[in-house]
Scaffold this motif. Structure first.
Motif, PDB file in Angstrom:
ATOM      1  N   ALA A 399       0.846  -1.202   0.000  1.00 50.93           N
ATOM      2  CA  ALA A 399       0.000   0.000   0.000  1.00 50.93           C
ATOM      3  C   ALA A 399       0.879   1.249   0.000  1.00 50.93           C
ATOM      4  N   LYS A 400       1.963   1.181   0.752  1.00 52.83           N
ATOM      5  CA  LYS A 400       2.918   2.286   0.824  1.00 52.83           C
ATOM      6  C   LYS A 400       3.517   2.543  -0.561  1.00 52.83           C
ATOM      7  N   HIS A 401       3.828   1.460  -1.232  1.00 51.88           N
ATOM      8  CA  HIS A 401       4.369   1.568  -2.587  1.00 51.88           C
ATOM      9  C   HIS A 401       3.374   2.270  -3.509  1.00 51.88           C
ATOM     10  N   PRO A 417      -4.018  10.755   5.081  1.00 51.34           N
ATOM     11  CA  PRO A 417      -2.774   9.998   5.242  1.00 51.34           C
ATOM     12  C   PRO A 417      -3.055   8.505   5.393  1.00 51.34           C
ATOM     13  N   ARG A 418      -2.220   7.678   4.785  1.00 50.08           N
ATOM     14  CA  ARG A 418      -2.365   6.232   4.906  1.00 50.08           C
ATOM     15  C   ARG A 418      -1.882   5.771   6.274  1.00 50.08           C
ATOM     16  N   THR A 419      -2.642   4.876   6.911  1.00 48.86           N
ATOM     17  CA  THR A 419      -2.232   4.363   8.218  1.00 48.86           C
ATOM     18  C   THR A 419      -1.936   2.870   8.155  1.00 48.86           C
ATOM     19  N   PHE A 420      -2.762   2.120   7.416  1.00 48.64           N
ATOM     20  CA  PHE A 420      -2.589   0.670   7.340  1.00 48.64           C
ATOM     21  C   PHE A 420      -2.308   0.269   5.887  1.00 48.64           C
ATOM     22  N   GLU A 488       3.429  -7.562  -5.368  1.00 48.41           N
ATOM     23  CA  GLU A 488       3.786  -6.199  -5.735  1.00 48.41           C
ATOM     24  C   GLU A 488       3.488  -5.907  -7.214  1.00 48.41           C
ATOM     25  N   ARG A 489       3.693  -6.906  -8.061  1.00 49.62           N
ATOM     26  CA  ARG A 489       3.432  -6.675  -9.483  1.00 49.62           C
ATOM     27  C   ARG A 489       1.973  -6.298  -9.745  1.00 49.62           C
ATOM     28  N   HIS A 490       1.045  -6.848  -8.960  1.00 49.67           N
ATOM     29  CA  HIS A 490      -0.364  -6.502  -9.165  1.00 49.67           C
ATOM     30  C   HIS A 490      -0.623  -5.040  -8.800  1.00 49.67           C
ATOM     31  N   VAL A 491       0.045  -4.600  -7.754  1.00 49.36           N
ATOM     32  CA  VAL A 491      -0.127  -3.220  -7.311  1.00 49.36           C
ATOM     33  C   VAL A 491       0.433  -2.259  -8.360  1.00 49.36           C
ATOM     34  N   LYS A 492       1.573  -2.642  -8.923  1.00 47.39           N
ATOM     35  CA  LYS A 492       2.197  -1.797  -9.967  1.00 47.39           C
ATOM     36  C   LYS A 492       1.294  -1.700 -11.192  1.00 47.39           C
ATOM     37  N   ILE A 493       0.762  -2.855 -11.592  1.00 44.57           N
ATOM     38  CA  ILE A 493      -0.137  -2.862 -12.758  1.00 44.57           C
ATOM     39  C   ILE A 493      -1.408  -2.068 -12.446  1.00 44.57           C
TER      40      ILE A 493
END
Lengths: 507, 507
Positions: A399-401, A417-420, A488-493
């Motif tokens: 999520a941070k990414h 702001p993101r917390t979790f 991570e690849r799913h988040v990038k896509i």
């Protein structure tokens, strides 16, 4: 066919095997395991959000149940062809909507075992292992969360598995209500007041409604961006004082750790301090974010819980346990039991009379209950504390990414702001447009419509699925990482997909 | 080990596979299918009622959750060694206790699919198939029961799958309550009266309690042997008139088809007629016996249901669907929706706004809900109407056979006439003893103690499991046929076991 009497016909078509025949169970069970394994293998390719229109299934299925039996192979084909298109794939790695419903092999197997035994665990007597394992895993998980001893069985409190947070809140509210009404008289039920914030989950309002609290007496304290949409402590105190002066009776406060809109965190400690002054029952609803508190770096979000009366989290949200599995701990189980117990003759038994056992039917709304503890036990054992922490941290990291990717694109902003593991973001209307309009309200409306359009466009593509929230009047897109298969690849896509659709909107 | 930081340790022990890895899912899934198939294969040999003492499991399990992952093979070994002894085997063919919890392969597989998809079906949008299949199977089953069109979606009523009857009653009661309070004012909640008989399931009393009905205003009409423990119609009318004269407001009646104590049947038609005169909501609770009404010869037991407001049965009791699956039909879904709906921003969507879809979250207590329709669909399709009727008839036939065996032994009597697949019987005290005592009360107490002793002796043997009821002061043993694996030979042996234990008591 003529006029064969129904009975003869029915006997002709009777299948010979017993519906629980072990060999047939084995054969069909293996078929379905492979069906589901294949589903997970290919899930990534399916459109995440179902693309069907209302009424799609009625057109495909017959008007009535079949008279004769149908083979499992045919039924599975129909699941594939008719049911699957109407499924939104919550287990897809491209699923970022609502909050996760994070399944796992261990959770699945635990549910299978529970379904296999198919015991009705209303009381200890009806299947002792169901009750005892539940008490044990609730103490285990309580310790992992570093809940105070007073919430554990070892400290005269205790935990119970409810279906959902709605039920957990309703049960604690009923306990608090009856404790109070026993003091002030039943006829004063219309004076009882329940508090939350305007960010509190609607489960609170619904529970109050069911419990017969006057609808006017659910007081939602306003929040604002200035304190990150957390319940403002001083506003609560003012509301309580005002209500008391008006002749009302403060009863119950729901504090949230990780609100649904934006994962805001109410200040549990200070809220409990106020509540204590007025003898108000405090329930801490950590449905989503509670799981993260098994990691030392997140534990501080529930600091102060030692002064609350009850605490709950949904293991079926972000703790790899299949729906439904809400973990509720209370300091004073007897208040639940007093409010919810029944004692019908047919359930009387020596164990209950000995008072050495827990009868969970008196801790919840329903009498019958599934053996839910098995799935939580399997999750805890199959992964262990170390891996569970790592899984959660990995989601937070992803999520941070994503948050970083959003921040790098000037067309977008992070709304809160993101917390979790959830990122709330939105597209900004092009400066030119804001300038052209020169009208704050119009511009805000325009920004909201723009993001609504963007979200619908992304979701209609079927490539990823996200949902929305509105906070402080701002429509935002919620990107919740937590589907078990997400890497991570799913988040990038996912971010590329969002950008592409933003491009296509010509912005 | 020294002082390695926690993070490093945790990373060292991290398991490499994703917790939902398809290959691992397949491997472990097949293991558990075999585990459960073996369980069914051998279930007949296990002591039916668990023989453990309170606290047995705490002694066997560790104090806290493991830090490192444990393999499924080890966990299954522990299920076998530690959990199994604490299981009462509801699926055993020698299980005749409470009411059945009749599992089936189809029910099991449906639950597996539901757990595999693991969707959270709060509204249509969240997974359209979950909602649509539910509406379709509820219409299917409604037709099988010959429910009036007004209970089906096709007639502007509709069905919903709840967890349990407790929830079904609570939801309908809330709907009725709020409809009434909107007329007479919220402050009159303490005037509302709920009716049942002294045989009505305790779920009614609990629901009333949760809904904030004054505890004094749950009126249980006395029943008697003279009318087979059914709710006497004229007593209801008198109670209503009396209550109105006392300034109270009659609200809700629960009529039961197949009571828990003795499967008594309240006269649905005449009760509805009275209720209509006073605008009382009638719920028909056919939790156990409703299933039988798919057979034409049993359908008459719910005659008059066309004048009720709601009707429910538990498919998880005697309809081969695993726990939990309570089928509830209502004539006026809008009354449920008005009382139970919430409309949080994050769930807003076009389909809901179009009013073309059902959002089941507004028909029940909880927001989140499992895809329960799959298991009911699989049961209906895998067996078909013909077989389902045959299965039920076969249970009735076996109960009848048992009844005949009891009648042939002069030491025993049938306490109330058998209606479905449950036989209520007891041992008579030896004549000499009754004569010796010459005291009716003492003799009755003695008979009750004798049967209690007999039952405990039988159950402690582990060979069969039955439970008890007390009706009209008489302690009786309930023999409920309905476990899916039960065959005639088990019933015959069961009777021999009872006789042997009676012999051993020296009678």
């Amino acid at each position: 066919m003529g006029s064969l009497p129904t009975d003869v016909l029915e006997n002709n078509f009777a299948c010979s095997a017993n519906p629980l025949d072990a060999d047939e169970f084995r054969r069909q069970g293996h078929l379905v395991i492979d069906f589901i394994a294949d589903y997970y293998q290919n899930i990534e390719k399916l459109p995440v959000r179902s693309q069907v229109e209302p009424g799609y299934l009625k057109k495909r299925l017959p008007e009535s149940a079949p008279y004769n039996p149908e083979p499992i192979e045919l039924i599975l084909k129909d699941v594939q062809n008719d049911i699957m298109p109407g499924i939104t794939h919550w287990q897809s790695p491209n699923y970022f909507a609502y909050f996760p419903s994070s399944g796992s092999i261990a959770g699945f197997l635990g549910d299978m075992l529970s379904t296999g035994f198919n015991v009705v665990g209303f009381n200890w007597m009806s299947s002792p292992a169901a009750t005892e394992l539940e008490s044990i895993v609730m103490d285990w998980l309580g310790k992992m969360l570093k809940l105070p001893e007073s919430f554990l069985f070892s400290g005269n409190g205790g935990g119970v598995l409810q279906g959902t947070t709605c039920e957990a809140i309703l049960c604690t509210l009923i306990a608090a209500r009856d404790r109070m009404l026993n003091k002030i008289g039943r006829e004063n039920i219309h004076k009882l007041v329940v508090y939350g914030s305007d960010q509190t989950h609607c489960a609170m309002q619904k529970a109050a409604q069911i419990a017969g609290i006057h609808p006017k007496n659910f007081h939602a304290i306003p929040t604002s961006k200035s304190n990150a949409f957390a319940l403002p402590v001083e506003s609560l105190r003012s509301a309580i004082i005002f209500d008391i002066q008006a002749g009302l009776v403060p009863l119950f406060l729901c504090a949230t750790v990780g609100t649904t809109s934006s994962t805001a965190v109410d200040p549990v400690g200070p809220l409990c301090d106020i509540a204590k002054d007025y003898n108000i029952w405090v329930h801490v609803d950590a449905a989503y974010a509670g799981s993260a508190c098994i990691c030392p770096e997140f534990r501080h979000f529930i600091d102060g819980v030692e002064n609350a009366d009850s605490f709950s989290l949904n293991a079926h949200k972000w703790f790899f346990t299949t729906l439904d599995c809400c973990c509720l701990w209370v300091k004073d189980p007897s208040s639940l039991v007093k409010a919810l117990s029944t004692n019908p003759e047919y359930l009387k038994n020596k164990a209950t009379e000995s008072k050495q056992v827990v009868d969970y039917k008196d801790w919840q709304i329903a009498l019958s209950r599934r053996f839910r503890a098995l799935k939580l036990w399997l999750v805890l054992r199959s992964y262990g504390v170390a891996n569970l922490r790592n899984f959660l941290r990995n989601h937070v990291r992803m999520a941070k990414h994503f948050e970083g990717l959003v921040a790098m694109d000037k067309r977008f902003e992070i709304v809160v702001p993101r917390t979790f593991a959830m990122v709330c973001f939105r597209m900004l209307p092009p400066t030119s447009m804001v300038e052209m309009q020169g009208d704050g309200v119009k511009s805000a409306v325009h920004a909201n419509e723009l993001n609504q359009k963007l979200l619908e466009s992304v979701n209609a593509s079927g490539r990823i699925y996200m949902t929305h929230g509105v906070i402080g009047g701002v429509y935002m897109i919620r990107f919740a990482v937590g589907a078990t298969l997400t890497e991570e690849r799913h988040v990038k896509i996912a971010w590329k997909v969002v950008q592409e659709h933003a491009d296509a909107l010509g912005l």
